[in-house]
Write a protein that holds these residues in place. Structure first.
Motif, PDB file in Angstrom:
ATOM      1  N   ARG A 225       0.810  -1.220   0.000  1.00 40.86           N
ATOM      2  CA  ARG A 225       0.000   0.000   0.000  1.00 40.86           C
ATOM      3  C   ARG A 225       0.840   1.264   0.000  1.00 40.86           C
ATOM      4  O   ARG A 225       0.372   2.318  -0.453  1.00 40.86           O
ATOM      5  CB  ARG A 225      -0.906   0.035   1.237  1.00 40.86           C
ATOM      6  CG  ARG A 225      -1.962  -1.040   1.296  1.00 40.86           C
ATOM      7  CD  ARG A 225      -2.588  -1.120   2.679  1.00 40.86           C
ATOM      8  NE  ARG A 225      -3.223   0.109   3.104  1.00 40.86           N
ATOM      9  CZ  ARG A 225      -4.524   0.346   3.012  1.00 40.86           C
ATOM     10  NH1 ARG A 225      -5.339  -0.553   2.476  1.00 40.86           N
ATOM     11  NH2 ARG A 225      -5.045   1.478   3.440  1.00 40.86           N
ATOM     12  N   GLU A 226       2.062   1.204   0.528  1.00 40.47           N
ATOM     13  CA  GLU A 226       2.810   2.441   0.756  1.00 40.47           C
ATOM     14  C   GLU A 226       4.289   2.177   0.977  1.00 40.47           C
ATOM     15  O   GLU A 226       4.698   1.058   1.324  1.00 40.47           O
ATOM     16  CB  GLU A 226       2.255   3.175   1.974  1.00 40.47           C
ATOM     17  CG  GLU A 226       2.395   2.381   3.263  1.00 40.47           C
ATOM     18  CD  GLU A 226       1.680   3.024   4.447  1.00 40.47           C
ATOM     19  OE1 GLU A 226       0.779   3.850   4.213  1.00 40.47           O
ATOM     20  OE2 GLU A 226       2.028   2.711   5.588  1.00 40.47           O
ATOM     21  N   ILE A 227       5.078   3.234   0.777  1.00 37.08           N
ATOM     22  CA  ILE A 227       6.499   3.242   1.119  1.00 37.08           C
ATOM     23  C   ILE A 227       6.750   4.496   1.950  1.00 37.08           C
ATOM     24  O   ILE A 227       6.338   5.602   1.564  1.00 37.08           O
ATOM     25  CB  ILE A 227       7.396   3.247  -0.129  1.00 37.08           C
ATOM     26  CG1 ILE A 227       7.159   1.987  -0.968  1.00 37.08           C
ATOM     27  CG2 ILE A 227       8.871   3.347   0.263  1.00 37.08           C
ATOM     28  CD1 ILE A 227       7.899   1.984  -2.291  1.00 37.08           C
ATOM     29  N   VAL A 228       7.426   4.335   3.082  1.00 30.84           N
ATOM     30  CA  VAL A 228       7.724   5.453   3.975  1.00 30.84           C
ATOM     31  C   VAL A 228       9.234   5.606   4.061  1.00 30.84           C
ATOM     32  O   VAL A 228       9.953   4.628   4.327  1.00 30.84           O
ATOM     33  CB  VAL A 228       7.137   5.222   5.385  1.00 30.84           C
ATOM     34  CG1 VAL A 228       7.412   6.431   6.275  1.00 30.84           C
ATOM     35  CG2 VAL A 228       5.647   4.930   5.315  1.00 30.84           C
ATOM     36  N   THR A 229       9.731   6.824   3.829  1.00 28.09           N
ATOM     37  CA  THR A 229      11.166   7.068   3.834  1.00 28.09           C
ATOM     38  C   THR A 229      11.523   8.305   4.643  1.00 28.09           C
ATOM     39  O   THR A 229      10.687   9.182   4.904  1.00 28.09           O
ATOM     40  CB  THR A 229      11.713   7.256   2.403  1.00 28.09           C
ATOM     41  OG1 THR A 229      11.046   8.368   1.791  1.00 28.09           O
ATOM     42  CG2 THR A 229      11.514   6.008   1.562  1.00 28.09           C
ATOM     43  N   TYR A 230      12.793   8.360   5.011  1.00 29.19           N
ATOM     44  CA  TYR A 230      13.386   9.539   5.645  1.00 29.19           C
ATOM     45  C   TYR A 230      14.644   9.866   4.854  1.00 29.19           C
ATOM     46  O   TYR A 230      15.475   8.976   4.611  1.00 29.19           O
ATOM     47  CB  TYR A 230      13.721   9.238   7.103  1.00 29.19           C
ATOM     48  CG  TYR A 230      14.696  10.196   7.746  1.00 29.19           C
ATOM     49  CD1 TYR A 230      14.319  11.498   8.067  1.00 29.19           C
ATOM     50  CD2 TYR A 230      15.998   9.806   8.051  1.00 29.19           C
ATOM     51  CE1 TYR A 230      15.209  12.373   8.665  1.00 29.19           C
ATOM     52  CE2 TYR A 230      16.892  10.669   8.662  1.00 29.19           C
ATOM     53  CZ  TYR A 230      16.500  11.958   8.959  1.00 29.19           C
ATOM     54  OH  TYR A 230      17.377  12.816   9.544  1.00 29.19           O
TER      55      TYR A 230
END
Length: 222
Positions: A144-149
């Motif tokens: 559903r998603e990719i989360v990055t910093y």
């Protein structure tokens, strides 16, 4: 209540221009970035805890994820200092607060209902080697998603053509995109089909970003 609830339109919020609004708990204030619902809501919010303030015990029926922007966030699971990314999936519960005070960026009711993966990460500890002045940590990924910093050197450029929408928060520093300056704690949301290109300012920048998730944007199921 509806705030920036049309996910087909780009949105920029300069959060320091918003007034702090009281929450139901004394000492806990918030700046609402987007919202569908009242106290139970699909929401993206910057929340400030005064020293010694606490929220009552509650269960995250729709899940919660947050970044600690400053200070130390606390609950029965531990102490989470600035730079921590936390995911509390549906069915988890806690009693949040802060003895010293803190500010968090939090998203509610935006999980896959079947997600049960709970964790916290020191974002900087996850960072990879820089490429063209941009070093990135992948904090979370599913279908559903990719989360990055990301940490950007001065004048470095970050781009994305991710499907399913793009959302970001400037954690530190400032960036420019489409001739608009985004400073510390400013928030940008781009619908599917929009390309992101931003350039860091003279002192670089730190960026939290999520992609793909706007395909699943919906109101909470009460």
């Amino acid at each position: 209540m509806k705030i920036n609830a049309d996910f087909s339109k780009p949105v920029v919020v300069h959060s320091d221009q918003l007034e702090w609004q009281s929450s139901p708990m004394k000492g806990v204030e918030r700046r609402m970035l987007d919202r569908i619902g009242e106290e139970v809501a699909r929401a993206t919010t910057i929340v400030r805890y005064a020293p010694g303030s606490h929220f009552s015990a509650h269960t995250h029926t729709g899940g919660e994820e947050f970044i600690v922007l400053d200070g130390v966030f606390q609950d029965e699971h531990g102490d989470f200092p600035a730079g921590t990314y936390v995911r509390n999936p549906p069915t988890t519960s806690h009693i949040p607060g802060s003895e010293t005070g803190c500010t968090i960026f939090v998203k509610l009711w935006q999980f896959d209902p079947a997600d049960r993966t709970q964790f916290s990460k020191n974002m900087e500890a996850e960072i990879g080697a820089p490429v063209d002045g941009v070093a990135t940590a992948k904090l979370h990924e599913n279908d559903r998603e990719i989360v990055t910093y990301s940490q950007l050197d001065a004048d470095a450029t970050l781009t994305s053509e991710a499907q399913g929408g793009i959302e970001l928060l400037v954690i530190e520093g400032w960036v420019t995109t489409n001739d608009e300056l985004l400073a510390r704690h400013d928030w940008l949301r781009l619908p599917e089909g929009h390309r992101l290109s931003l350039t860091a300012g003279d002192d670089g920048a730190e960026i939290w970003m999520k992609t793909g998730h706007l395909r699943f944007a919906r109101s909470p199921t009460l």
